[in-house]
Design a protein around this motif. Structure first.
Motif, short mmCIF file in Angstrom:
data_model
loop_
_atom_site.label_atom_id
_atom_site.label_comp_id
_atom_site.label_asym_id
_atom_site.label_seq_id
_atom_site.Cartn_x
_atom_site.Cartn_y
_atom_site.Cartn_z
N UNK A 188 -61.10 -93.49 0.27
CA UNK A 188 -59.78 -93.16 -0.24
C UNK A 188 -59.82 -93.34 -1.74
N UNK A 189 -59.08 -92.50 -2.45
CA UNK A 189 -59.10 -92.59 -3.91
C UNK A 189 -57.81 -92.15 -4.54
N UNK A 206 -61.19 -90.72 9.59
CA UNK A 206 -60.40 -90.17 8.49
C UNK A 206 -58.98 -90.74 8.42
N UNK A 207 -58.39 -91.05 9.57
CA UNK A 207 -57.02 -91.54 9.57
C UNK A 207 -56.88 -92.84 8.75
N UNK A 208 -57.77 -93.82 8.91
CA UNK A 208 -57.64 -95.03 8.07
C UNK A 208 -57.76 -94.71 6.57
N UNK A 258 -64.35 -96.88 5.64
CA UNK A 258 -65.01 -97.14 6.91
C UNK A 258 -66.36 -96.43 6.96
N UNK A 259 -67.29 -97.04 7.65
CA UNK A 259 -68.58 -96.37 7.86
C UNK A 259 -68.97 -96.57 9.32
N UNK A 260 -69.36 -95.51 9.97
CA UNK A 260 -69.69 -95.59 11.39
C UNK A 260 -70.93 -94.78 11.73
N UNK A 290 -56.76 -91.88 5.14
CA UNK A 290 -55.47 -91.28 4.76
C UNK A 290 -54.42 -92.38 4.57
N UNK A 291 -54.43 -93.34 5.45
CA UNK A 291 -53.46 -94.45 5.34
C UNK A 291 -53.76 -95.30 4.11
N UNK A 292 -55.04 -95.50 3.85
CA UNK A 292 -55.42 -96.31 2.69
C UNK A 292 -55.04 -95.61 1.38
N UNK A 293 -55.23 -94.29 1.34
CA UNK A 293 -54.88 -93.53 0.14
C UNK A 293 -53.38 -93.65 -0.14
N UNK A 294 -52.58 -93.60 0.92
CA UNK A 294 -51.13 -93.73 0.75
C UNK A 294 -50.78 -95.13 0.25
N UNK A 295 -51.43 -96.14 0.82
CA UNK A 295 -51.16 -97.52 0.39
C UNK A 295 -51.55 -97.72 -1.07
N UNK A 296 -52.67 -97.17 -1.46
CA UNK A 296 -53.11 -97.28 -2.86
C UNK A 296 -52.11 -96.60 -3.79
N UNK A 297 -51.58 -95.48 -3.33
CA UNK A 297 -50.63 -94.73 -4.14
C UNK A 297 -49.37 -95.56 -4.41
#
Lengths: 143, 139
Positions: free
Chosen positions: A71-72, A106-108, A85-87, A110-117
């Motif tokens: 996420x960025x 990918x979902x985590x 995450x890495x799997x 997307x959630x992380x990018x929103x939280x960072x925002x």
């Protein structure tokens, strides 16, 4: 990475990204030895912060692929990014069409990018300039 | 101890001044030009693809491939090019002749990075690999 694997991942990642209003910057592109999908979202045109999520994958051996999501955030003066995450994914999983594996990666992100925002917006309103320094150290986001 | 990566990037940006698309630009929105045009823009310099030991003998690709014009030490590549799999040590480089590549998109500023990138929309043919014909160690 086999083209049919890349196509399958592209399809599931694309649909998921679109559902979250992300648009592809590129999909299934090789970036110095790793296949990467990158998506971008501008939540508010009046606010220069942009969200990014990526999925990247590579062949480990005849049994396994490895995938990572990140996420960025970026604005005109800086950027930050972190691995979420890495799997490991077996070839068998991919060959049997279990594409939901990639949603789970990918979902985590997307959630992380929103939280960072939202963290960046709060920091900006508080007169601070820092989001956090990620695993991949980059310049800090500044207001 | 400083690194010449920043200076090298700035000099390359100056070389292709006013032609670099901003980060966030979709690949499909980048200008696509024949490799011969890009070769002229780079003044005879190669495009670089950084790889690890396992890919030393790679000599062609047929899918979308990112490359860059700027020489980076392995320690600088991840930060400047925002590379996935940051723990992979890419200490070899494949040097490509842009004139031998049919279509090249870019350049653009790297997303979430600080470097300049071009995109080989359909990879590169074997004849684009410069001598010795495989990746060389960065030293």
């Amino acid at each position: 990475m086999n083209s049919w694997v890349a196509e399958g991942v592209s399809q599931v990642a694309h649909e998921l990204a679109q559902k979250h209003d992300f648009t592809p910057v590129y999909e299934a592109a090789d970036r110095h030895g790793v296949t990467e999908w990158l998506y971008r979202h501008v939540p508010d045109p009046a606010e220069p912060l942009q969200q990014y999520v990526s999925l990247a994958g590579w062949v480990v051996d005849p049994l396994f692929f490895q995938f990572e999501s990140t996420a960025g955030l970026a604005n005109a003066s800086g950027f930050t990014r972190q691995t979420v995450q890495r799997s490991s994914v077996t070839h068998e999983v991919v060959e049997s069409g279990q594409w939901d594996t990639f949603s789970a990666l990918l979902v985590p992100a997307l959630e992380r990018a929103a939280a960072m925002y939202y963290q960046a917006l709060d920091a900006d309103r508080a007169g601070e300039a820092v989001v956090e320094m990620p695993y991949i150290a980059r310049r800090q986001i500044v207001s | 101890v400083g690194s010449p990566a920043w200076l090298a990037t700035q000099l390359d940006a100056r070389m292709v001044a006013k032609r670099i698309a901003p980060s966030g630009t979709r690949v499909e929105d980048l200008p696509v030009r024949p490799g011969t045009k890009v070769a002229g823009e780079l003044g005879g310099r190669p495009l670089l693809r950084y790889v690890d030991y396992a890919a030393v003998h790679e000599n062609q690709r047929t899918t979308m491939t990112f490359v860059c014009p700027t020489p980076y030490a392995p320690a600088d590549q991840v930060e400047y090019l925002a590379l996935p799999r940051p723990d992979l040590v890419r200490d070899f480089v494949i040097m490509l002749d842009p004139a031998a590549i049919t279509e090249i998109a870019g350049p653009k500023w790297c997303d979430l990075g600080q470097g300049i990138e071009y995109v080989l929309l359909n990879g590169y043919p074997p004849q684009a690999v410069l001598a010795p014909g495989w990746a060389v160690k960065i030293r």
